[in-house]
Write a protein that holds these residues in place. Sequence first.
Motif, PDB file in Angstrom:
ATOM      1  N   ILE A 111      41.560 -48.786  20.827  1.00 32.13           N
ATOM      2  CA  ILE A 111      41.341 -47.931  21.998  1.00 32.13           C
ATOM      3  C   ILE A 111      41.046 -48.797  23.227  1.00 32.13           C
ATOM      4  CG2 ILE A 111      39.783 -46.193  23.007  1.00 32.13           C
ATOM      5  CD1 ILE A 111      39.682 -44.889  20.200  1.00 32.13           C
ATOM      6  N   ASP A 112      40.262 -49.853  23.033  1.00 32.16           N
ATOM      7  CA  ASP A 112      39.999 -50.776  24.157  1.00 32.16           C
ATOM      8  C   ASP A 112      41.310 -51.365  24.687  1.00 32.16           C
ATOM      9  OD1 ASP A 112      37.307 -50.325  23.924  1.00 32.16           O
ATOM     10  OD2 ASP A 112      36.843 -52.206  22.912  1.00 32.16           O
ATOM     11  N   GLU A 113      42.181 -51.711  23.760  1.00 28.41           N
ATOM     12  CA  GLU A 113      43.465 -52.310  24.123  1.00 28.41           C
ATOM     13  C   GLU A 113      44.299 -51.313  24.939  1.00 28.41           C
ATOM     14  OE1 GLU A 113      45.987 -55.300  21.302  1.00 28.41           O
ATOM     15  OE2 GLU A 113      46.014 -53.192  20.731  1.00 28.41           O
ATOM     16  N   VAL A 114      44.322 -50.051  24.490  1.00 32.23           N
ATOM     17  CA  VAL A 114      45.056 -49.022  25.223  1.00 32.23           C
ATOM     18  C   VAL A 114      44.432 -48.804  26.599  1.00 32.23           C
ATOM     19  CG1 VAL A 114      45.565 -46.532  25.304  1.00 32.23           C
ATOM     20  CG2 VAL A 114      46.049 -47.843  23.234  1.00 32.23           C
ATOM     21  N   MET A 115      43.094 -48.814  26.664  1.00 29.57           N
ATOM     22  CA  MET A 115      42.442 -48.612  27.962  1.00 29.57           C
ATOM     23  C   MET A 115      42.798 -49.725  28.941  1.00 29.57           C
ATOM     24  SD  MET A 115      41.269 -45.666  27.636  1.00 29.57           S
ATOM     25  CE  MET A 115      40.796 -45.601  29.372  1.00 29.57           C
ATOM     26  N   LYS A 116      42.966 -50.945  28.435  1.00 26.22           N
ATOM     27  CA  LYS A 116      43.381 -52.046  29.321  1.00 26.22           C
ATOM     28  C   LYS A 116      44.789 -51.800  29.855  1.00 26.22           C
ATOM     29  CE  LYS A 116      40.558 -55.735  27.597  1.00 26.22           C
ATOM     30  NZ  LYS A 116      40.536 -56.675  26.480  1.00 26.22           N
ATOM     31  N   LEU A 117      45.660 -51.265  28.994  1.00 25.85           N
ATOM     32  CA  LEU A 117      47.018 -50.925  29.459  1.00 25.85           C
ATOM     33  C   LEU A 117      46.947 -49.844  30.539  1.00 25.85           C
ATOM     34  CD1 LEU A 117      49.113 -50.750  26.149  1.00 25.85           C
ATOM     35  CD2 LEU A 117      49.161 -52.558  27.875  1.00 25.85           C
ATOM     36  N   LEU A 118      46.095 -48.837  30.302  1.00 26.14           N
ATOM     37  CA  LEU A 118      45.999 -47.751  31.285  1.00 26.14           C
ATOM     38  C   LEU A 118      45.472 -48.276  32.616  1.00 26.14           C
ATOM     39  CD1 LEU A 118      44.696 -44.672  29.288  1.00 26.14           C
ATOM     40  CD2 LEU A 118      47.012 -45.522  29.595  1.00 26.14           C
ATOM     41  N   GLU A 119      44.572 -49.239  32.547  1.00 23.65           N
ATOM     42  CA  GLU A 119      44.041 -49.810  33.789  1.00 23.65           C
ATOM     43  C   GLU A 119      45.165 -50.486  34.573  1.00 23.65           C
ATOM     44  OE1 GLU A 119      40.433 -51.915  33.099  1.00 23.65           O
ATOM     45  OE2 GLU A 119      40.259 -52.568  35.191  1.00 23.65           O
ATOM     46  N   ILE A 141      37.966 -42.769  41.841  1.00 24.28           N
ATOM     47  CA  ILE A 141      38.269 -41.546  41.074  1.00 24.28           C
ATOM     48  C   ILE A 141      39.163 -41.875  39.880  1.00 24.28           C
ATOM     49  CG2 ILE A 141      39.474 -39.316  41.181  1.00 24.28           C
ATOM     50  CD1 ILE A 141      38.392 -39.044  44.046  1.00 24.28           C
ATOM     51  N   ARG A 142      40.124 -42.770  40.080  1.00 29.62           N
ATOM     52  CA  ARG A 142      40.966 -43.159  38.935  1.00 29.62           C
ATOM     53  C   ARG A 142      40.131 -43.859  37.867  1.00 29.62           C
ATOM     54  NH1 ARG A 142      44.826 -44.720  42.905  1.00 29.62           N
ATOM     55  NH2 ARG A 142      44.244 -46.885  42.567  1.00 29.62           N
ATOM     56  N   LYS A 143      39.153 -44.636  38.309  1.00 28.40           N
ATOM     57  CA  LYS A 143      38.281 -45.306  37.335  1.00 28.40           C
ATOM     58  C   LYS A 143      37.481 -44.261  36.545  1.00 28.40           C
ATOM     59  CE  LYS A 143      34.742 -48.955  37.011  1.00 28.40           C
ATOM     60  NZ  LYS A 143      35.229 -49.405  35.698  1.00 28.40           N
ATOM     61  N   ALA A 144      36.942 -43.268  37.248  1.00 27.82           N
ATOM     62  CA  ALA A 144      36.217 -42.188  36.566  1.00 27.82           C
ATOM     63  C   ALA A 144      37.141 -41.515  35.549  1.00 27.82           C
ATOM     64  CB  ALA A 144      35.702 -41.166  37.585  1.00 27.82           C
ATOM     65  N   ASN A 145      38.378 -41.296  35.949  1.00 29.73           N
ATOM     66  CA  ASN A 145      39.340 -40.646  35.064  1.00 29.73           C
ATOM     67  C   ASN A 145      39.594 -41.478  33.806  1.00 29.73           C
ATOM     68  OD1 ASN A 145      41.251 -38.635  34.364  1.00 29.73           O
ATOM     69  ND2 ASN A 145      42.903 -39.971  35.073  1.00 29.73           N
ATOM     70  N   ARG A 146      39.702 -42.787  33.985  1.00 30.66           N
ATOM     71  CA  ARG A 146      39.918 -43.632  32.797  1.00 30.66           C
ATOM     72  C   ARG A 146      38.703 -43.602  31.876  1.00 30.66           C
ATOM     73  NH1 ARG A 146      41.939 -47.200  36.657  1.00 30.66           N
ATOM     74  NH2 ARG A 146      40.149 -48.566  36.359  1.00 30.66           N
ATOM     75  N   GLU A 147      37.511 -43.535  32.466  1.00 30.55           N
ATOM     76  CA  GLU A 147      36.298 -43.436  31.633  1.00 30.55           C
ATOM     77  C   GLU A 147      36.307 -42.137  30.822  1.00 30.55           C
ATOM     78  OE1 GLU A 147      33.890 -45.589  31.090  1.00 30.55           O
ATOM     79  OE2 GLU A 147      34.667 -47.098  32.479  1.00 30.55           O
ATOM     80  N   THR A 191      42.174 -34.218  42.325  1.00 32.07           N
ATOM     81  CA  THR A 191      41.398 -34.698  43.471  1.00 32.07           C
ATOM     82  C   THR A 191      42.011 -35.982  44.045  1.00 32.07           C
ATOM     83  OG1 THR A 191      39.434 -33.774  42.429  1.00 32.07           O
ATOM     84  CG2 THR A 191      39.075 -35.307  44.262  1.00 32.07           C
ATOM     85  N   ALA A 192      42.390 -36.882  43.154  1.00 26.73           N
ATOM     86  CA  ALA A 192      43.026 -38.128  43.616  1.00 26.73           C
ATOM     87  C   ALA A 192      44.306 -37.805  44.391  1.00 26.73           C
ATOM     88  CB  ALA A 192      43.319 -39.047  42.426  1.00 26.73           C
ATOM     89  N   ALA A 193      45.035 -36.787  43.945  1.00 28.42           N
ATOM     90  CA  ALA A 193      46.278 -36.414  44.639  1.00 28.42           C
ATOM     91  C   ALA A 193      45.981 -35.904  46.058  1.00 28.42           C
ATOM     92  CB  ALA A 193      47.046 -35.363  43.839  1.00 28.42           C
ATOM     93  N   VAL A 194      44.897 -35.156  46.224  1.00 31.66           N
ATOM     94  CA  VAL A 194      44.515 -34.670  47.558  1.00 31.66           C
ATOM     95  C   VAL A 194      44.146 -35.854  48.467  1.00 31.66           C
ATOM     96  CG1 VAL A 194      42.804 -33.318  48.843  1.00 31.66           C
ATOM     97  CG2 VAL A 194      43.811 -32.383  46.749  1.00 31.66           C
ATOM     98  N   ILE A 195      43.443 -36.818  47.906  1.00 31.21           N
ATOM     99  CA  ILE A 195      43.051 -37.994  48.695  1.00 31.21           C
ATOM    100  C   ILE A 195      44.289 -38.803  49.091  1.00 31.21           C
ATOM    101  CG2 ILE A 195      41.805 -40.207  48.602  1.00 31.21           C
ATOM    102  CD1 ILE A 195      39.666 -38.740  46.955  1.00 31.21           C
ATOM    103  N   ARG A 196      45.232 -38.937  48.162  1.00 28.37           N
ATOM    104  CA  ARG A 196      46.466 -39.656  48.516  1.00 28.37           C
ATOM    105  C   ARG A 196      47.218 -38.921  49.609  1.00 28.37           C
ATOM    106  NH1 ARG A 196      47.082 -40.504  42.874  1.00 28.37           N
ATOM    107  NH2 ARG A 196      48.639 -38.857  42.837  1.00 28.37           N
ATOM    108  N   LYS A 197      47.185 -37.587  49.564  1.00 30.19           N
ATOM    109  CA  LYS A 197      47.855 -36.818  50.618  1.00 30.19           C
ATOM    110  C   LYS A 197      47.171 -37.055  51.970  1.00 30.19           C
ATOM    111  CE  LYS A 197      49.345 -32.054  51.680  1.00 30.19           C
ATOM    112  NZ  LYS A 197      50.560 -32.515  52.362  1.00 30.19           N
ATOM    113  N   ALA A 198      45.840 -37.049  51.957  1.00 31.96           N
ATOM    114  CA  ALA A 198      45.104 -37.350  53.201  1.00 31.96           C
ATOM    115  C   ALA A 198      45.511 -38.725  53.722  1.00 31.96           C
ATOM    116  CB  ALA A 198      43.593 -37.284  52.943  1.00 31.96           C
ATOM    117  N   ASN A 199      45.611 -39.672  52.805  1.00 30.40           N
ATOM    118  CA  ASN A 199      45.977 -41.033  53.190  1.00 30.40           C
ATOM    119  C   ASN A 199      47.366 -41.085  53.831  1.00 30.40           C
ATOM    120  OD1 ASN A 199      45.599 -43.876  53.301  1.00 30.40           O
ATOM    121  ND2 ASN A 199      46.894 -44.096  51.494  1.00 30.40           N
TER     122      ASN A 199
END
Lengths: 87, 87, 87, 87
Positions: free
Chosen positions: B75-83, C46-52, D42-50
Amino acid sequence: MRADHEKIRRLISTARGQLDGILKMVEEDRYCVDISNQLMATAAVIRKANREVLAAHMMGCMSEAIQQGKGQEKIDEVMKLLEKMDK
Amino acid sequence: MRADHEKIRRLISTARGQLDGILKMVEEDRYCVDISNQLMATAAVIRKANREVLAAHMMGCMSEAIQQGKGQEKIDEVMKLLEKMDK
Amino acid sequence: MRADHEKIRRLISTARGQLDGILKMVEEDRYCVDISNQLMATAAVIRKANREVLAAHMMGCMSEAIQQGKGQEKIDEVMKLLEKMDK
Amino acid sequence: MRADHEKIRRLISTARGQLDGILKMVEEDRYCVDISNQLMATAAVIRKANREVLAAHMMGCMSEAIQQGKGQEKIDEVMKLLEKMDK
Protein backbone atom coordinates in the motif's frame (compact mmCIF):
# COMPACT_ATOMS: atom_id res chain seq x y z
CA MET A 1 3.86 26.12 -35.86
CA ARG A 2 6.60 28.64 -35.19
CA ALA A 3 7.80 26.81 -32.12
CA ASP A 4 11.28 25.67 -31.44
CA HIS A 5 10.67 22.65 -33.69
CA GLU A 6 13.88 20.91 -32.83
CA LYS A 7 13.28 20.95 -29.06
CA ILE A 8 9.69 19.80 -29.44
CA ARG A 9 10.60 17.03 -31.88
CA ARG A 10 13.30 15.82 -29.51
CA LEU A 11 10.84 15.60 -26.61
CA ILE A 12 8.27 13.74 -28.70
CA SER A 13 10.92 11.33 -29.98
CA THR A 14 12.08 10.73 -26.41
CA ALA A 15 8.53 9.87 -25.35
CA ARG A 16 8.20 7.54 -28.32
CA GLY A 17 11.40 5.73 -27.36
CA GLN A 18 10.15 5.40 -23.79
CA LEU A 19 6.92 3.80 -25.02
CA ASP A 20 8.95 1.25 -27.04
CA GLY A 21 10.85 0.41 -23.87
CA ILE A 22 7.62 0.07 -21.88
CA LEU A 23 6.08 -2.27 -24.48
CA LYS A 24 9.13 -4.47 -24.00
CA MET A 25 8.72 -4.32 -20.20
CA VAL A 26 5.10 -5.46 -20.57
CA GLU A 27 6.13 -8.35 -22.82
CA GLU A 28 8.84 -9.35 -20.34
CA ASP A 29 6.23 -9.38 -17.57
CA ARG A 30 8.11 -6.83 -15.49
CA TYR A 31 6.93 -5.54 -12.11
CA CYS A 32 3.79 -3.36 -12.40
CA VAL A 33 5.19 -0.62 -10.21
CA ASP A 34 8.23 -0.23 -12.49
CA ILE A 35 6.00 -0.09 -15.55
CA SER A 36 3.78 2.50 -13.88
CA ASN A 37 6.79 4.66 -13.05
CA GLN A 38 7.93 4.54 -16.67
CA LEU A 39 4.45 5.43 -17.95
CA MET A 40 4.33 8.44 -15.64
CA ALA A 41 7.80 9.54 -16.74
CA THR A 42 6.63 9.36 -20.35
CA ALA A 43 3.49 11.37 -19.61
CA ALA A 44 5.71 14.01 -17.98
CA VAL A 45 7.83 14.31 -21.15
CA ILE A 46 4.67 14.72 -23.24
CA ARG A 47 3.37 17.42 -20.89
CA LYS A 48 6.71 19.19 -21.23
CA ALA A 49 6.43 19.04 -25.02
CA ASN A 50 2.94 20.46 -24.71
CA ARG A 51 4.16 23.38 -22.60
CA GLU A 52 6.84 24.11 -25.18
CA VAL A 53 4.18 24.20 -27.90
CA LEU A 54 2.07 26.54 -25.78
CA ALA A 55 5.02 28.84 -25.09
CA ALA A 56 5.73 29.02 -28.81
CA HIS A 57 2.07 29.76 -29.47
CA MET A 58 2.03 32.59 -26.92
CA MET A 59 5.23 34.13 -28.29
CA GLY A 60 4.00 33.77 -31.85
CA CYS A 61 0.33 33.75 -32.88
CA MET A 62 -1.07 35.01 -29.60
CA SER A 63 1.34 37.92 -29.24
CA GLU A 64 0.72 39.00 -32.83
CA ALA A 65 -3.03 38.88 -32.35
CA ILE A 66 -2.73 40.94 -29.16
CA GLN A 67 -0.54 43.52 -30.91
CA GLN A 68 -3.23 43.81 -33.56
CA GLY A 69 -5.88 44.31 -30.90
CA LYS A 70 -7.37 40.88 -31.61
CA GLY A 71 -6.14 39.08 -28.53
CA GLN A 72 -9.45 37.97 -27.03
CA GLU A 73 -10.07 35.06 -29.39
CA LYS A 74 -6.51 33.72 -29.00
CA ILE A 75 -6.64 34.03 -25.22
CA ASP A 76 -9.98 32.17 -25.15
CA GLU A 77 -8.40 29.44 -27.24
CA VAL A 78 -5.46 29.14 -24.84
CA MET A 79 -7.84 29.07 -21.87
CA LYS A 80 -9.67 26.13 -23.43
CA LEU A 81 -6.35 24.30 -23.74
CA LEU A 82 -5.58 25.05 -20.08
CA GLU A 83 -8.97 23.69 -19.09
CA LYS A 84 -8.09 20.42 -20.82
CA MET A 85 -4.60 20.33 -19.30
CA ASP A 86 -6.17 20.90 -15.94
CA LYS A 87 -8.81 18.34 -16.60
CA MET B 1 3.07 -8.13 -14.52
CA ARG B 2 -0.17 -10.03 -14.28
CA ALA B 3 -2.20 -7.25 -15.87
CA ASP B 4 -4.43 -7.54 -18.83
CA HIS B 5 -1.36 -7.41 -21.10
CA GLU B 6 -3.32 -7.14 -24.31
CA LYS B 7 -5.34 -4.10 -23.23
CA ILE B 8 -2.27 -2.33 -21.86
CA ARG B 9 -0.19 -3.08 -24.96
CA ARG B 10 -2.97 -1.76 -27.15
CA LEU B 11 -3.13 1.53 -25.23
CA ILE B 12 0.65 1.98 -25.35
CA SER B 13 0.69 1.21 -29.09
CA THR B 14 -2.09 3.73 -29.63
CA ALA B 15 -0.10 6.41 -27.82
CA ARG B 16 2.96 5.51 -29.91
CA GLY B 17 0.96 5.91 -33.11
CA GLN B 18 -0.35 9.27 -31.91
CA LEU B 19 3.20 10.50 -31.28
CA ASP B 20 4.19 9.50 -34.84
CA GLY B 21 1.26 11.56 -36.12
CA ILE B 22 2.25 14.52 -33.95
CA LEU B 23 5.86 14.43 -35.20
CA LYS B 24 4.44 14.70 -38.69
CA MET B 25 2.24 17.63 -37.65
CA VAL B 26 5.31 19.43 -36.25
CA GLU B 27 7.23 18.84 -39.49
CA GLU B 28 4.29 20.12 -41.51
CA ASP B 29 4.23 23.25 -39.39
CA ARG B 30 0.65 22.73 -38.29
CA TYR B 31 -1.25 25.07 -35.97
CA CYS B 32 0.11 24.97 -32.38
CA VAL B 33 -3.31 24.60 -30.81
CA ASP B 34 -4.01 21.46 -32.86
CA ILE B 35 -0.64 20.00 -31.89
CA SER B 36 -1.30 20.81 -28.24
CA ASN B 37 -4.69 19.07 -28.38
CA GLN B 38 -3.08 15.95 -29.84
CA LEU B 39 -0.34 15.95 -27.20
CA MET B 40 -2.95 16.15 -24.44
CA ALA B 41 -4.96 13.33 -26.02
CA THR B 42 -1.82 11.19 -26.07
CA ALA B 43 -1.04 11.97 -22.43
CA ALA B 44 -4.61 10.90 -21.57
CA VAL B 45 -4.09 7.53 -23.27
CA ILE B 46 -0.87 7.01 -21.33
CA ARG B 47 -2.60 7.88 -18.06
CA LYS B 48 -5.29 5.35 -18.92
CA ALA B 49 -2.64 2.70 -19.54
CA ASN B 50 -1.12 3.60 -16.18
CA ARG B 51 -4.43 3.17 -14.39
CA GLU B 52 -4.86 -0.25 -16.03
CA VAL B 53 -1.42 -1.25 -14.76
CA LEU B 54 -2.34 -0.03 -11.27
CA ALA B 55 -5.65 -1.91 -11.31
CA ALA B 56 -3.80 -5.08 -12.30
CA HIS B 57 -1.30 -4.49 -9.52
CA MET B 58 -4.04 -4.03 -6.92
CA MET B 59 -5.90 -7.16 -8.04
CA GLY B 60 -2.66 -9.15 -8.18
CA CYS B 61 0.41 -8.43 -6.04
CA MET B 62 -1.27 -6.06 -3.62
CA SER B 63 -4.27 -8.29 -2.89
CA GLU B 64 -2.00 -11.29 -2.35
CA ALA B 65 0.21 -9.35 0.05
CA ILE B 66 -2.86 -8.16 1.97
CA GLN B 67 -4.23 -11.70 2.20
CA GLN B 68 -0.89 -12.76 3.66
CA GLY B 69 -1.04 -9.96 6.20
CA LYS B 70 1.77 -8.09 4.46
CA GLY B 71 -0.27 -5.33 2.87
CA GLN B 72 1.41 -2.30 4.43
CA GLU B 73 4.48 -2.29 2.20
CA LYS B 74 2.45 -2.73 -1.00
CA ILE B 75 0.00 0.00 0.00
CA ASP B 76 2.90 2.36 0.76
CA GLU B 77 4.30 1.59 -2.68
CA VAL B 78 0.96 2.37 -4.34
CA MET B 79 0.65 5.60 -2.35
CA LYS B 80 4.05 6.69 -3.68
CA LEU B 81 2.80 6.08 -7.22
CA LEU B 82 -0.33 8.11 -6.49
CA GLU B 83 1.81 10.95 -5.17
CA LYS B 84 3.66 10.99 -8.49
CA MET B 85 0.42 10.74 -10.51
CA ASP B 86 -0.91 13.60 -8.50
CA LYS B 87 2.24 15.49 -9.05
CA MET C 1 -13.66 6.80 8.10
CA ARG C 2 -10.88 5.06 9.95
CA ALA C 3 -8.24 7.41 8.62
CA ASP C 4 -5.79 9.37 10.66
CA HIS C 5 -8.51 11.95 11.40
CA GLU C 6 -6.19 14.40 13.04
CA LYS C 7 -3.76 14.60 10.13
CA ILE C 8 -6.57 14.91 7.59
CA ARG C 9 -8.40 17.58 9.60
CA ARG C 10 -5.20 19.55 9.92
CA LEU C 11 -4.62 19.52 6.17
CA ILE C 12 -8.21 20.57 5.44
CA SER C 13 -8.00 23.36 8.02
CA THR C 14 -4.74 24.54 6.47
CA ALA C 15 -6.37 24.72 3.05
CA ARG C 16 -9.30 26.63 4.56
CA GLY C 17 -6.94 29.16 6.10
CA GLN C 18 -5.14 29.55 2.78
CA LEU C 19 -8.44 30.29 1.02
CA ASP C 20 -9.21 33.01 3.61
CA GLY C 21 -5.84 34.55 2.84
CA ILE C 22 -6.46 34.37 -0.89
CA LEU C 23 -9.87 36.07 -0.56
CA LYS C 24 -8.04 38.89 1.17
CA MET C 25 -5.45 39.04 -1.61
CA VAL C 26 -8.25 39.33 -4.18
CA GLU C 27 -9.89 42.14 -2.21
CA GLU C 28 -6.56 43.93 -1.93
CA ASP C 29 -6.13 43.67 -5.70
CA ARG C 30 -2.87 41.81 -5.43
CA TYR C 31 -0.82 40.63 -8.40
CA CYS C 32 -2.56 37.81 -10.33
CA VAL C 33 0.56 35.64 -10.47
CA ASP C 34 0.87 35.71 -6.67
CA ILE C 35 -2.80 34.80 -6.29
CA SER C 36 -2.40 31.97 -8.79
CA ASN C 37 0.58 30.60 -6.88
CA GLN C 38 -1.43 30.61 -3.65
CA LEU C 39 -4.38 28.87 -5.31
CA MET C 40 -2.09 26.15 -6.64
CA ALA C 41 -0.49 25.71 -3.22
CA THR C 42 -3.97 25.27 -1.72
CA ALA C 43 -4.97 22.72 -4.36
CA ALA C 44 -1.78 20.78 -3.52
CA VAL C 45 -2.75 20.66 0.17
CA ILE C 46 -6.21 19.36 -0.75
CA ARG C 47 -4.71 16.69 -3.00
CA LYS C 48 -2.46 15.66 -0.12
CA ALA C 49 -5.50 15.38 2.17
CA ASN C 50 -7.17 13.27 -0.51
CA ARG C 51 -4.21 10.90 -0.71
CA GLU C 52 -4.27 10.52 3.08
CA VAL C 53 -7.96 9.61 2.90
CA LEU C 54 -7.21 7.08 0.15
CA ALA C 55 -4.33 5.54 2.12
CA ALA C 56 -6.64 5.16 5.13
CA HIS C 57 -9.27 3.58 2.91
CA MET C 58 -6.79 1.08 1.47
CA MET C 59 -5.45 0.13 4.93
CA GLY C 60 -8.98 -0.11 6.31
CA CYS C 61 -12.05 -1.02 4.26
CA MET C 62 -10.22 -2.20 1.17
CA SER C 63 -7.80 -4.50 3.02
CA GLU C 64 -10.64 -6.02 5.04
CA ALA C 65 -12.67 -6.66 1.91
CA ILE C 66 -9.66 -8.29 0.23
CA GLN C 67 -9.02 -10.50 3.27
CA GLN C 68 -12.64 -11.63 3.06
CA GLY C 69 -12.22 -12.43 -0.64
CA LYS C 70 -14.42 -9.49 -1.62
CA GLY C 71 -11.74 -7.16 -2.92
CA GLN C 72 -12.98 -6.66 -6.47
CA GLU C 73 -15.74 -4.18 -5.66
CA LYS C 74 -13.49 -2.07 -3.41
CA ILE C 75 -10.69 -2.03 -5.97
CA ASP C 76 -13.15 -0.94 -8.68
CA GLU C 77 -14.30 1.86 -6.39
CA VAL C 78 -10.71 3.02 -5.83
CA MET C 79 -10.01 2.86 -9.57
CA LYS C 80 -12.97 5.16 -10.17
CA LEU C 81 -11.49 7.63 -7.68
CA LEU C 82 -8.13 7.42 -9.45
CA GLU C 83 -9.82 8.11 -12.77
CA LYS C 84 -11.25 11.30 -11.29
CA MET C 85 -7.92 12.29 -9.69
CA ASP C 86 -6.31 11.72 -13.03
CA LYS C 87 -9.03 13.64 -14.75
CA MET D 1 -5.60 42.06 -9.98
CA ARG D 2 -7.88 43.26 -12.72
CA ALA D 3 -9.74 39.96 -12.89
CA ASP D 4 -13.42 39.47 -12.63
CA HIS D 5 -13.16 39.78 -8.83
CA GLU D 6 -16.72 38.78 -8.16
CA LYS D 7 -16.53 35.50 -10.06
CA ILE D 8 -13.20 34.58 -8.50
CA ARG D 9 -14.36 35.45 -4.99
CA ARG D 10 -17.48 33.36 -5.49
CA LEU D 11 -15.43 30.33 -6.54
CA ILE D 12 -13.04 30.68 -3.62
CA SER D 13 -15.96 31.09 -1.19
CA THR D 14 -17.59 27.98 -2.65
CA ALA D 15 -14.41 25.98 -2.10
CA ARG D 16 -14.21 27.29 1.47
CA GLY D 17 -17.79 26.18 2.15
CA GLN D 18 -17.01 22.75 0.71
CA LEU D 19 -14.03 22.39 3.05
CA ASP D 20 -16.27 23.22 6.03
CA GLY D 21 -18.63 20.47 4.91
CA ILE D 22 -15.75 18.01 4.49
CA LEU D 23 -14.43 18.76 8.00
CA LYS D 24 -17.87 17.85 9.27
CA MET D 25 -17.85 14.63 7.23
CA VAL D 26 -14.50 13.68 8.77
CA GLU D 27 -15.82 14.35 12.28
CA GLU D 28 -18.92 12.27 11.55
CA ASP D 29 -16.69 9.42 10.42
CA ARG D 30 -18.25 9.28 6.97
CA TYR D 31 -17.21 6.82 4.27
CA CYS D 32 -13.71 7.55 2.92
CA VAL D 33 -14.77 7.32 -0.71
CA ASP D 34 -17.42 10.02 -0.20
CA ILE D 35 -14.88 12.26 1.52
CA SER D 36 -12.40 11.69 -1.30
CA ASN D 37 -15.02 12.63 -3.89
CA GLN D 38 -15.76 15.87 -2.04
CA LEU D 39 -12.07 16.72 -1.73
CA MET D 40 -11.62 16.23 -5.48
CA ALA D 41 -14.66 18.37 -6.22
CA THR D 42 -13.17 21.13 -4.06
CA ALA D 43 -9.80 20.89 -5.81
CA ALA D 44 -11.63 21.23 -9.13
CA VAL D 45 -13.30 24.48 -7.96
CA ILE D 46 -9.92 25.86 -6.89
CA ARG D 47 -8.39 24.95 -10.25
CA LYS D 48 -11.27 26.75 -11.94
CA ALA D 49 -10.63 29.84 -9.81
CA ASN D 50 -6.98 29.61 -10.80
CA ARG D 51 -7.83 29.49 -14.50
CA GLU D 52 -10.05 32.56 -14.08
CA VAL D 53 -7.14 34.39 -12.44
CA LEU D 54 -4.87 33.36 -15.31
CA ALA D 55 -7.38 34.47 -17.94
CA ALA D 56 -7.64 37.85 -16.22
CA HIS D 57 -3.86 38.08 -16.13
CA MET D 58 -3.55 37.32 -19.83
CA MET D 59 -6.24 39.85 -20.77
CA GLY D 60 -4.72 42.46 -18.48
CA CYS D 61 -1.04 42.63 -17.55
CA MET D 62 0.21 40.21 -20.16
CA SER D 63 -1.63 41.80 -23.08
CA GLU D 64 -0.43 45.26 -22.06
CA ALA D 65 3.16 44.08 -21.81
CA ILE D 66 2.91 42.44 -25.24
CA GLN D 67 1.45 45.61 -26.76
CA GLN D 68 4.42 47.51 -25.34
CA GLY D 69 6.81 44.99 -26.86
CA LYS D 70 7.70 43.60 -23.43
CA GLY D 71 5.81 40.33 -23.62
CA GLN D 72 8.67 37.89 -23.11
CA GLU D 73 8.97 38.34 -19.35
CA LYS D 74 5.22 38.01 -18.81
CA ILE D 75 5.00 34.93 -21.00
CA ASP D 76 7.90 33.33 -19.12
CA GLU D 77 6.06 34.05 -15.88
CA VAL D 78 2.87 32.42 -17.19
CA MET D 79 4.86 29.40 -18.42
CA LYS D 80 6.26 28.94 -14.90
CA LEU D 81 2.70 28.93 -13.57
CA LEU D 82 1.71 26.35 -16.18
CA GLU D 83 4.64 24.18 -15.18
CA LYS D 84 3.34 24.20 -11.60
CA MET D 85 -0.26 23.55 -12.70
CA ASP D 86 1.01 20.69 -14.75
CA LYS D 87 3.01 19.48 -11.87
